[in-house]
Design a protein around this motif. Structure first.
Motif, mmCIF file in Angstrom:
data_model
loop_
_atom_site.group_PDB
_atom_site.id
_atom_site.type_symbol
_atom_site.label_atom_id
_atom_site.label_comp_id
_atom_site.label_asym_id
_atom_site.label_seq_id
_atom_site.Cartn_x
_atom_site.Cartn_y
_atom_site.Cartn_z
ATOM 1 N N GLY A 92 -1.016 -1.613 -1.804
ATOM 2 C CA GLY A 92 -1.502 -2.741 -1.023
ATOM 3 C C GLY A 92 -2.991 -2.888 -1.156
ATOM 4 N N ASN A 93 -3.690 -2.770 -0.039
ATOM 5 C CA ASN A 93 -5.133 -2.941 -0.025
ATOM 6 C C ASN A 93 -5.831 -1.604 -0.235
ATOM 7 O OD1 ASN A 93 -5.573 -5.922 1.011
ATOM 8 N ND2 ASN A 93 -3.901 -5.078 2.212
ATOM 9 N N PRO A 94 -7.077 -1.631 -0.782
ATOM 10 C CA PRO A 94 -7.829 -0.387 -0.985
ATOM 11 C C PRO A 94 -7.926 0.402 0.320
ATOM 12 C CG PRO A 94 -8.940 -2.243 -2.008
ATOM 13 C CD PRO A 94 -7.825 -2.810 -1.196
ATOM 14 N N PRO A 95 -7.895 1.746 0.235
ATOM 15 C CA PRO A 95 -7.992 2.574 -0.978
ATOM 16 C C PRO A 95 -6.663 2.791 -1.706
ATOM 17 C CG PRO A 95 -7.891 3.976 0.934
ATOM 18 C CD PRO A 95 -7.897 2.570 1.452
ATOM 19 N N PHE A 96 -5.609 2.100 -1.306
ATOM 20 C CA PHE A 96 -4.308 2.263 -1.958
ATOM 21 C C PHE A 96 -4.240 1.364 -3.196
ATOM 22 C CE2 PHE A 96 -3.807 3.371 2.464
ATOM 23 C CZ PHE A 96 -3.112 4.565 2.393
ATOM 24 N N PRO A 97 -3.460 1.767 -4.203
ATOM 25 C CA PRO A 97 -3.379 0.958 -5.427
ATOM 26 C C PRO A 97 -2.725 -0.387 -5.167
ATOM 27 C CG PRO A 97 -1.729 2.704 -5.444
ATOM 28 C CD PRO A 97 -2.612 2.978 -4.274
ATOM 29 N N LYS A 98 -3.014 -1.313 -6.047
ATOM 30 C CA LYS A 98 -2.426 -2.645 -5.939
ATOM 31 C C LYS A 98 -0.938 -2.579 -6.232
ATOM 32 C CE LYS A 98 -2.948 -7.382 -7.636
ATOM 33 N NZ LYS A 98 -3.673 -8.263 -8.592
ATOM 34 N N CYS A 99 -0.162 -3.301 -5.438
ATOM 35 C CA CYS A 99 1.282 -3.294 -5.624
ATOM 36 C C CYS A 99 1.646 -3.975 -6.941
ATOM 37 C CB CYS A 99 1.983 -4.003 -4.474
ATOM 38 S SG CYS A 99 1.833 -3.145 -2.893
ATOM 39 N N SER A 100 2.594 -3.375 -7.674
ATOM 40 C CA SER A 100 3.032 -3.944 -8.937
ATOM 41 C C SER A 100 4.428 -4.537 -8.830
ATOM 42 C CB SER A 100 3.018 -2.865 -10.022
ATOM 43 O OG SER A 100 3.823 -1.778 -9.647
ATOM 44 N N PHE A 101 4.882 -4.773 -7.617
ATOM 45 C CA PHE A 101 6.192 -5.377 -7.384
ATOM 46 C C PHE A 101 6.055 -6.358 -6.238
ATOM 47 C CE2 PHE A 101 5.740 -1.357 -5.210
ATOM 48 C CZ PHE A 101 6.010 -1.690 -3.892
ATOM 49 N N THR A 102 7.014 -7.243 -6.105
ATOM 50 C CA THR A 102 6.938 -8.284 -5.087
ATOM 51 C C THR A 102 7.846 -8.022 -3.908
ATOM 52 O OG1 THR A 102 8.658 -9.541 -6.222
ATOM 53 C CG2 THR A 102 6.367 -10.020 -6.795
ATOM 54 N N GLY A 103 8.807 -7.127 -4.047
ATOM 55 C CA GLY A 103 9.714 -6.841 -2.948
ATOM 56 C C GLY A 103 9.107 -5.841 -1.997
ATOM 57 N N GLU A 104 9.903 -5.430 -0.980
ATOM 58 C CA GLU A 104 9.434 -4.481 0.001
ATOM 59 C C GLU A 104 9.492 -3.058 -0.517
ATOM 60 O OE1 GLU A 104 11.390 -4.848 3.698
ATOM 61 O OE2 GLU A 104 10.594 -6.819 4.155
ATOM 62 N N GLN A 105 10.236 -2.786 -1.598
ATOM 63 C CA GLN A 105 10.305 -1.446 -2.146
ATOM 64 C C GLN A 105 10.291 -1.530 -3.667
ATOM 65 O OE1 GLN A 105 14.052 -0.308 -0.385
ATOM 66 N NE2 GLN A 105 15.079 -0.485 -2.327
ATOM 67 N N PRO A 106 9.787 -0.473 -4.312
ATOM 68 C CA PRO A 106 9.717 -0.502 -5.777
ATOM 69 C C PRO A 106 11.094 -0.461 -6.383
ATOM 70 C CG PRO A 106 9.135 1.659 -4.933
ATOM 71 C CD PRO A 106 9.293 0.767 -3.752
#
Length: 675
Positions: free
Chosen positions: A229-243
């Motif tokens: 999601g938002n920093p400091p976490f990486p940007k999400c590479s999927f659009t759903g709620e779970q990978p």
């Protein structure tokens, strides 16, 4: 007629009052029976809760004032028994329907949490630091009065139940250091009264709402590799709620960052055509791959012309620190070593769990400071770019043993998990360099608390805190001896500087297992722990020698005097405000023999009243540990039991460390004015 009606009313009222009082008496008796059953299941030897004597027909747990039990109207409303070494299930407590406070922190209780969901009047639940397993029961939603929930540091699995959304009165939720999985429930964002939330060090994944980060801080969610999601976490590479479960490996950090953009949304798997973004990403990925191959090829040919370049491709752990050349960490990527180390292996840290993993490059970039030097190497504090802090030990010998043997030893010590043993997180092996990565202990060592800054202005280490630290160290050493009872692997280096304090002031044993890396004939000489008499001839480490060393540690805590690593005559000397006794056990024996027992104890302890019996009892435990004959010494399990039986009241002067002094004494459970 009126008289008959009045008589009927009077008789009915009397029966009602009698029935009510009888019901209350029966309920009080049931509470007592419930607690007695709980004791029989968790205090197997009957020594931990010895105040809970068998109630008679005329007394109950309330009227007999059982330790840790509070009552209202002769009904049990609070059970507060933190850090009592209780073991077993809590099923019996399910019948305490008037229970408001349940505080069982820091025990060894196990089983599931389902039974306490029947205590529908609970307001405060503190169950951290136990061995509870299974999932968080959805039935917690029936506890409508619940204000505080602490289930941290257990073995809980599965998702966070959505049914917890019914607990709108919650003020704090602590679920850190478990194995919870799934996504973070949306209802957490809507809790109006929630002040504290900690979900760190679990296996949660999915998008983390920005509102939760801003409200509770990123540290409340750190250690969950799958969160984005938002920093400091990486940007999400999927659009759903779970990978996507089929395309993403179990460890998201192991996926090359250049390829994360090509992961498909699981809801669009039927599309066969690639979008423009995916095509661009593939081209970029291929270009990066070609560049990496070209780099390795260039490095290989350059290596043939310069042997120095090949062997000294190095970075410092702390590029932002002033390091000398001896603090250099090598990251050799050229060719294989004779011991089987290839270029790929050299670039990796080997972790023992999935929590808070990072790459070697992250460690090389970290800012660092040297914490100290020991007989086996130098220890650094390393702060990674994401704020994570670890302790890194650089082994003194460049090649203490062969790679295969080294890895076997690391696997042996890496599997050990206990609240009173410093967690060994990862290691790095190369021919030129061996690194060990541990959890960082921010509150220093028992040695520094006992001996540093002696004199005016020193904050004394009170008896309550000392005994708590002793008990924690004893439990850690007991676990090591139990875990490796068949192979008889000792700690081998027990001393006060190897008893470290974590952020909560809990004592943890450090440096376990490093003796395995040394030749047995040299280990006794190399390691700086307190040596048992028999080691002068046998020159071998043993668990019985560990017990002797722990006895010396007890004497150090009681006397305030530091033992020398060498045994000479029982004399005393002062070094930098630190009183050193060459042979502490002999010195104590000589003082006690002359009937000057009071002279043994640290002057800082003599300011406290009503602890003489506890001091003498602890002295007896120490002297039992340091008897000359190994077979006469108790086991660490027996030592733990003896220490647990020593009654410790709150420090008479109330000088326990407060939060501004690193909170070294365990804090009491929070209570509410309404309760």
């Amino acid at each position: 007629m009126d008289f008959q009606f009045f008589s009927f009313l009077l008789i009915s009222t009397s029966f009602f009052i009698l029935s009510t009082s009888t019901t209350a008496a029966v309920a009080a008796g049931n509470d007592t029976a419930v607690l007695s059953l709980f004791r029989s299941q968790t205090d197997l030897h009957g020594t931990l809760l010895s105040n809970w004597t068998t109630a008679t027909n005329a007394s109950t747990a309330c009227s007999a004032h059982w330790f840790g039990i509070n009552c209202t109207n002769n009904r049990v409303t609070a059970v507060s028994l933190p850090f009592h070494n209780l073991r077993g299930p809590i099923d019996a407590l399910s019948s305490l329907d008037q229970l408001r406070l349940l505080d069982l922190r820091g025990n060894r209780l196990n089983g599931t949490l389902t039974p306490i969901t029947q205590c529908v009047n609970l307001k405060l639940i503190y169950l951290s630091g136990n061995d509870f397993s299974g999932e968080i029961p959805p039935e917690f939603s029936t506890l409508h009065r619940l204000l505080r929930l602490d289930l941290s540091n257990n073995n809980l699995r599965g998702p966070i139940p959505t049914q917890l959304s019914n607990l709108s009165r919650l003020l704090t939720i602590h679920l850190q250091n478990n194995e919870l999985s799934g996504t973070i429930p949306k209802f957490l964002s809507s809790f109006a009264h929630l002040k504290e939330l900690n979900l760190s060090n679990n296996e949660l994944y999915g998008e983390l709402p920005k509102t939760l980060i801003s409200r509770y801080g990123s540290n409340s969610f750190s250690g969950n590799e799958g969160l984005c999601g938002n920093p400091p976490f990486p940007k999400c590479s999927f659009t759903g709620e779970q990978p996507p479960s089929e395309t993403v490996p179990s460890s998201p950090s192991s996926l090359p960052s250049s390829l994360t953009a090509t992961i498909e949304d699981p809801s669009h798997k039927h599309h066969k055509k690639l979008g423009n973004g995916a095509i661009v990403a593939i081209v970029v990925a291929n270009s990066v791959l070609l560049l990496v191959i070209a780099s390795f090829t260039l490095a290989y040919y350059c290596g043939k012309h310069s042997k120095d370049t090949n062997s000294m491709a190095a970075s410092e752990i702390g590029k932002r620190s002033s390091y000398s050349s001896e603090k250099r960490v090598y990251a050799n990527n050229g060719g294989g070593d004779s011991d089987g180390t290839n270029a790929t292996d050299k670039s990796k840290l080997v972790f023992f769990d999935r929590k808070k993993q990072f790459e070697l490059e992250d460690l090389l970039r970290a800012s660092a400071e040297m914490l100290g030097k020991g007989s086996l190497g130098t220890v650094y504090k390393a702060v990674l770019d994401d704020g994570c802090t670890v302790a890194v030990k650089r082994l003194k010998d460049a090649n203490p043993c062969a790679r295969k043997e080294f890895e076997q030893y690391m696997d042996v010590i890496g599997k050990l998990r206990h609240a009173n043993v410093v967690r060994f997180r990862a290691y790095y092996y190369a021919k030129e360099e061996k690194l060990l990565v541990y959890d960082y202990m921010p509150n220093g060592s028992l040695h520094s608390l006992l001996h540093e800054n002696r004199g005016p202005g020193r904050i004394p280490l009170d008896w309550t805190t000392r005994l708590g630290l002793i008990l924690g160290a004893a439990r850690g050493l007991e676990r090591i001896h139990q875990e490796y009872a068949s192979s008889r692997i000792p700690h081998g280096n027990v001393k006060s500087s190897n008893v470290l304090l974590d952020k909560n002031g809990t004592a943890c044993i450090s440096d376990f297992g490093l003796s395995l890396l040394l030749n047995p004939a040299h280990a006794v000489a190399r390691l700086g722990g307190y040596k048992a008499p028999e080691q002068a001839e046998i020159k071998r480490l043993s668990q019985k020698a560990d017990v002797y060393s722990f006895g010396v540690l007890l004497l150090e805590v009681l006397t305030g005097r530091a033992p020398s690593e060498h045994h000479h005559s029982p004399s005393r000397r002062r070094m930098d405000d630190e009183v050193v006794v060459d042979d502490l056990p002999k010195w104590v024996q000589s003082v006690v023999r002359d009937e000057w027992t009071a002279e043994v104890f640290d002057q800082e302890l003599l300011r406290y009243k009503n602890i003489e019996e506890e001091l003498v009892s602890t002295l007896h435990v120490a002297m039992a540990c340091v008897v000359p004959l190994p077979e006469k010494r108790p086991t660490m399990a027996q030592v733990v039991k003896m220490i647990e039986e020593i009654r410790v009241e709150q420090s008479p002067l109330g000088e326990d460390y407060d939060e501004s002094r690193n909170s070294l004494s365990p804090s009491l459970a929070t209570t509410e004015d309404a309760f």
